[in-house]
Design a protein around this motif. Sequence first.
Motif, PDB file in Angstrom:
ATOM      1  N   LEU A 179       0.807  -1.213   0.000  1.00 42.72           N
ATOM      2  CA  LEU A 179       0.000   0.000   0.000  1.00 42.72           C
ATOM      3  C   LEU A 179       0.846   1.271   0.000  1.00 42.72           C
ATOM      4  CD1 LEU A 179      -2.858  -1.049   2.450  1.00 42.72           C
ATOM      5  CD2 LEU A 179      -2.969  -0.819  -0.038  1.00 42.72           C
ATOM      6  N   ARG A 180       2.164   1.124  -0.236  1.00 41.19           N
ATOM      7  CA  ARG A 180       3.036   2.296  -0.245  1.00 41.19           C
ATOM      8  C   ARG A 180       3.990   2.185  -1.427  1.00 41.19           C
ATOM      9  NH1 ARG A 180       1.976   5.066   4.351  1.00 41.19           N
ATOM     10  NH2 ARG A 180       1.279   3.907   6.197  1.00 41.19           N
ATOM     11  N   PRO A 181       3.704   2.864  -2.532  1.00 39.94           N
ATOM     12  CA  PRO A 181       4.555   2.770  -3.726  1.00 39.94           C
ATOM     13  C   PRO A 181       6.013   3.074  -3.389  1.00 39.94           C
ATOM     14  CG  PRO A 181       2.550   4.003  -4.201  1.00 39.94           C
ATOM     15  CD  PRO A 181       2.578   3.787  -2.718  1.00 39.94           C
ATOM     16  N   PRO A 182       6.941   2.250  -3.840  1.00 37.53           N
ATOM     17  CA  PRO A 182       8.327   2.374  -3.365  1.00 37.53           C
ATOM     18  C   PRO A 182       9.007   3.690  -3.718  1.00 37.53           C
ATOM     19  CG  PRO A 182       8.158   0.767  -5.144  1.00 37.53           C
ATOM     20  CD  PRO A 182       6.766   1.086  -4.725  1.00 37.53           C
ATOM     21  N   ALA A 194      10.406   5.996  -0.846  1.00 31.78           N
ATOM     22  CA  ALA A 194      11.823   6.386  -0.758  1.00 31.78           C
ATOM     23  C   ALA A 194      11.953   7.865  -0.460  1.00 31.78           C
ATOM     24  CB  ALA A 194      12.530   6.044  -2.069  1.00 31.78           C
ATOM     25  N   ARG A 195      11.135   8.697  -1.096  1.00 34.65           N
ATOM     26  CA  ARG A 195      11.215  10.138  -0.851  1.00 34.65           C
ATOM     27  C   ARG A 195      10.655  10.500   0.524  1.00 34.65           C
ATOM     28  NH1 ARG A 195      10.060  12.030  -7.067  1.00 34.65           N
ATOM     29  NH2 ARG A 195      12.233  11.799  -7.713  1.00 34.65           N
ATOM     30  N   SER A 196       9.644   9.775   0.975  1.00 32.51           N
ATOM     31  CA  SER A 196       9.124  10.013   2.321  1.00 32.51           C
ATOM     32  C   SER A 196      10.198   9.728   3.366  1.00 32.51           C
ATOM     33  CB  SER A 196       7.896   9.131   2.575  1.00 32.51           C
ATOM     34  OG  SER A 196       6.849   9.436   1.693  1.00 32.51           O
ATOM     35  N   GLY A 231      -7.472  -1.183  -2.066  1.00 34.18           N
ATOM     36  CA  GLY A 231      -7.046  -0.929  -3.439  1.00 34.18           C
ATOM     37  C   GLY A 231      -5.726  -1.554  -3.815  1.00 34.18           C
ATOM     38  N   GLY A 232      -5.119  -2.317  -2.888  1.00 35.79           N
ATOM     39  CA  GLY A 232      -3.867  -2.985  -3.200  1.00 35.79           C
ATOM     40  C   GLY A 232      -4.084  -4.265  -3.971  1.00 35.79           C
ATOM     41  N   ARG A 233      -3.022  -4.800  -4.507  1.00 29.76           N
ATOM     42  CA  ARG A 233      -3.076  -6.025  -5.313  1.00 29.76           C
ATOM     43  C   ARG A 233      -2.695  -7.219  -4.453  1.00 29.76           C
ATOM     44  NH1 ARG A 233       0.881  -7.250 -10.534  1.00 29.76           N
ATOM     45  NH2 ARG A 233       0.327  -9.458 -10.781  1.00 29.76           N
ATOM     46  N   ARG A 234      -3.516  -8.256  -4.495  1.00 27.88           N
ATOM     47  CA  ARG A 234      -3.192  -9.483  -3.775  1.00 27.88           C
ATOM     48  C   ARG A 234      -2.049 -10.198  -4.491  1.00 27.88           C
ATOM     49  NH1 ARG A 234      -5.799 -13.505  -0.461  1.00 27.88           N
ATOM     50  NH2 ARG A 234      -7.692 -12.231  -0.397  1.00 27.88           N
ATOM     51  N   LEU A 235      -1.044 -10.609  -3.722  1.00 28.59           N
ATOM     52  CA  LEU A 235       0.100 -11.313  -4.265  1.00 28.59           C
ATOM     53  C   LEU A 235       0.270 -12.658  -3.576  1.00 28.59           C
ATOM     54  CD1 LEU A 235       2.740  -8.408  -4.366  1.00 28.59           C
ATOM     55  CD2 LEU A 235       1.206  -9.142  -6.206  1.00 28.59           C
ATOM     56  N   SER A 236       0.785 -13.609  -4.316  1.00 25.74           N
ATOM     57  CA  SER A 236       1.167 -14.877  -3.713  1.00 25.74           C
ATOM     58  C   SER A 236       2.465 -14.678  -2.937  1.00 25.74           C
ATOM     59  CB  SER A 236       1.379 -15.929  -4.799  1.00 25.74           C
ATOM     60  OG  SER A 236       2.538 -15.613  -5.566  1.00 25.74           O
ATOM     61  N   ARG A 262       9.285 -11.215  -4.873  1.00 24.77           N
ATOM     62  CA  ARG A 262       9.811 -10.555  -6.075  1.00 24.77           C
ATOM     63  C   ARG A 262       9.463  -9.070  -6.074  1.00 24.77           C
ATOM     64  NH1 ARG A 262       7.618 -15.185  -8.444  1.00 24.77           N
ATOM     65  NH2 ARG A 262       6.062 -14.018  -9.660  1.00 24.77           N
ATOM     66  N   ALA A 263       8.238  -8.754  -5.663  1.00 25.92           N
ATOM     67  CA  ALA A 263       7.835  -7.345  -5.602  1.00 25.92           C
ATOM     68  C   ALA A 263       8.689  -6.579  -4.594  1.00 25.92           C
ATOM     69  CB  ALA A 263       6.360  -7.248  -5.231  1.00 25.92           C
ATOM     70  N   LEU A 264       9.015  -7.199  -3.474  1.00 27.30           N
ATOM     71  CA  LEU A 264       9.839  -6.547  -2.460  1.00 27.30           C
ATOM     72  C   LEU A 264      11.249  -6.302  -2.986  1.00 27.30           C
ATOM     73  CD1 LEU A 264      10.309  -5.486   0.364  1.00 27.30           C
ATOM     74  CD2 LEU A 264      10.616  -7.833   1.168  1.00 27.30           C
ATOM     75  N   GLU A 265      11.814  -7.268  -3.692  1.00 30.44           N
ATOM     76  CA  GLU A 265      13.156  -7.072  -4.232  1.00 30.44           C
ATOM     77  C   GLU A 265      13.174  -5.937  -5.248  1.00 30.44           C
ATOM     78  OE1 GLU A 265      17.074  -9.621  -5.487  1.00 30.44           O
ATOM     79  OE2 GLU A 265      15.116 -10.625  -5.517  1.00 30.44           O
ATOM     80  N   GLU A 266      12.135  -5.859  -6.098  1.00 30.27           N
ATOM     81  CA  GLU A 266      12.049  -4.747  -7.039  1.00 30.27           C
ATOM     82  C   GLU A 266      11.931  -3.414  -6.301  1.00 30.27           C
ATOM     83  OE1 GLU A 266       9.631  -7.360 -10.420  1.00 30.27           O
ATOM     84  OE2 GLU A 266       8.727  -5.565  -9.552  1.00 30.27           O
ATOM     85  N   ALA A 267      11.137  -3.405  -5.234  1.00 27.75           N
ATOM     86  CA  ALA A 267      10.953  -2.170  -4.466  1.00 27.75           C
ATOM     87  C   ALA A 267      12.261  -1.701  -3.844  1.00 27.75           C
ATOM     88  CB  ALA A 267       9.898  -2.383  -3.384  1.00 27.75           C
ATOM     89  N   ILE A 268      13.053  -2.631  -3.323  1.00 26.51           N
ATOM     90  CA  ILE A 268      14.350  -2.257  -2.749  1.00 26.51           C
ATOM     91  C   ILE A 268      15.228  -1.609  -3.807  1.00 26.51           C
ATOM     92  CG2 ILE A 268      16.482  -3.168  -1.748  1.00 26.51           C
ATOM     93  CD1 ILE A 268      14.764  -5.271  -0.317  1.00 26.51           C
ATOM     94  N   GLU A 269      15.193  -2.152  -5.023  1.00 27.27           N
ATOM     95  CA  GLU A 269      15.992  -1.561  -6.102  1.00 27.27           C
ATOM     96  C   GLU A 269      15.516  -0.136  -6.414  1.00 27.27           C
ATOM     97  OE1 GLU A 269      18.844  -0.977  -8.928  1.00 27.27           O
ATOM     98  OE2 GLU A 269      18.704  -2.579  -7.416  1.00 27.27           O
ATOM     99  N   VAL A 270      14.196   0.060  -6.468  1.00 29.21           N
ATOM    100  CA  VAL A 270      13.662   1.399  -6.704  1.00 29.21           C
ATOM    101  C   VAL A 270      14.133   2.357  -5.609  1.00 29.21           C
ATOM    102  CG1 VAL A 270      11.564   2.792  -6.795  1.00 29.21           C
ATOM    103  CG2 VAL A 270      11.645   0.586  -7.981  1.00 29.21           C
ATOM    104  N   ILE A 271      13.985   1.944  -4.357  1.00 29.56           N
ATOM    105  CA  ILE A 271      14.330   2.806  -3.225  1.00 29.56           C
ATOM    106  C   ILE A 271      15.805   3.178  -3.251  1.00 29.56           C
ATOM    107  CG2 ILE A 271      14.539   2.850  -0.707  1.00 29.56           C
ATOM    108  CD1 ILE A 271      11.946   1.068  -0.706  1.00 29.56           C
ATOM    109  N   ARG A 272      16.659   2.197  -3.489  1.00 33.13           N
ATOM    110  CA  ARG A 272      18.100   2.485  -3.478  1.00 33.13           C
ATOM    111  C   ARG A 272      18.471   3.397  -4.647  1.00 33.13           C
ATOM    112  NH1 ARG A 272      20.340  -0.025   0.649  1.00 33.13           N
ATOM    113  NH2 ARG A 272      19.834  -2.181   1.241  1.00 33.13           N
ATOM    114  N   GLN A 273      17.829   3.233  -5.787  1.00 29.95           N
ATOM    115  CA  GLN A 273      18.131   4.127  -6.908  1.00 29.95           C
ATOM    116  C   GLN A 273      17.665   5.554  -6.623  1.00 29.95           C
ATOM    117  OE1 GLN A 273      17.490   3.143 -10.993  1.00 29.95           O
ATOM    118  NE2 GLN A 273      17.736   0.929 -10.667  1.00 29.95           N
TER     119      GLN A 273
END
Length: 511
Positions: free
Chosen positions: A71-74, A78-80, A109-114, A120-131
Amino acid sequence: MTFGSFLTPGNADPDRVVGLAVLAEQVGFDLVTFQDHPYQPAFLDTWTLMSFVAARTGTVRLAANVTNLPLRPPAVLARSVASLDLLSGGRVELGLGAGAFWEAIEAMGGRRLSPGQGVRALEEAIEVIRQVWDVDARGGVRVDGEFHRVVGAKRGPAPAHDVGIWLGAYKPRMLALTGRRADGWLPSLGYLQPGDLARGNAVIDEAAREAGRSPADVRRLLNVTGRFTPVGRGPLHGPPEQWAEELADLALGDGISTFILGSDDPEDLRRFAAEVAPAVRDLVAAERKAGTAAPEPAPAEPAAQQRPPAGAGAFAVVPTPDDGVRRSAIRVWDETTRPTGPAPDPARTYTPHDQASAQHLVDVHDGLRAELARLHDLVEQVGAGLLDAGTARSHINTMTIRQNKWTLGTYCESYCRVVTTHHTLEDRGIFPHLRAGDPRLGPVIDRLEQEHHAIHDVLERVDRALVAFVSVSDGMAELRAAVDLLSDTLLSHLAYEERELVEPIARLGLH
């Protein structure tokens, strides 16, 4: 070793949770964390709350425990994080979770994930945040992921410090991600089975090495809950001394370096900070200085050919002498009746390891002496009219143990607890070990235990005098007399204990 609190962000009484966070800083916590469940209408929004608390505090670090990523776009997150880190002077860390309670997330309004998708979504989010945080890299943020897609967003702002990303991980894929990409592992002890910490550490360590990282790059944190009771009734269900021993075991056995107490009870927070945290630090420091079990000794050489251990030498630890200064006319014991232990063997040598174990007792006592001197000086300044009571209370915030409870009277309660906890650890651990290792020390240890009881009575007298001082207009004479007696008895006792025990501790080790 650091210690934190884990608070519920309830909105029924917003001032209460803010007050608990402020209290956590006042009693000496290093970290304050909050649950993050954006779908829970009974909760305050965690990031709004953290911003408010950051403005009300000055030293404590803040984190969500853990942020609900679905529920928190990465990129926005990151800016927050960076913004609040800049505003707070570098006091924000980032706990992250892959998500849970998917029905509630979907309802918002969030997307249900397995489970696999969540990792996988968390790993992508970490990459976004670090960039986003990497303002020195060229070009915009670009992550073309399965769940998160950022196509050229401008970088920045950079946080004020290197914000740690701590993952709430339990399953193998999340643990491996922690080893590859995270700065910390943040599980809750209540969700773990026996052996899970060791197994999780093994997965994290292996993943870190495979990613070209050191396992030491991943901090090990742990949320803990329990109950303080006079008698032990189970794990983390008993007196503070039991808590300290159990947490020290987790620190030494599983590498936990941050313990976060889940409680909204202010008395639990006070007790954990005043009694448990310093005792855990003492136990862990003592064990690390003492080292691990000695290796199997080699066959003994003939007496004429025996050599001292490498680096061994004469005993060099110097006990702090009693300067003989007495401020009070009251004597709670007769110092001339103190027994003396066995004389050291002049031919014995001591390794640096032996000497460090003995020096640890002196170091712990020096901390108690320093705080006692600060308390005594503060009382004298107030009595001389150099400081009014309100200003004096503010000075307590600079003291090492930082256990002020808003007034001089309740500060004393905290100091008394530190001294009492130190004595309890000696009575329960060090003294029985020394008594068993050298029965000749029995009379000395008996006397030290008796003096512990006498000092307890003196501490209670000081506590009563300080409480009276802040509640009545004329109480300085009683306060000064009580602190004078505390100085006499405690300093005399510490000097006697060092005189008699530093050599036996070097010879027999700490328990």
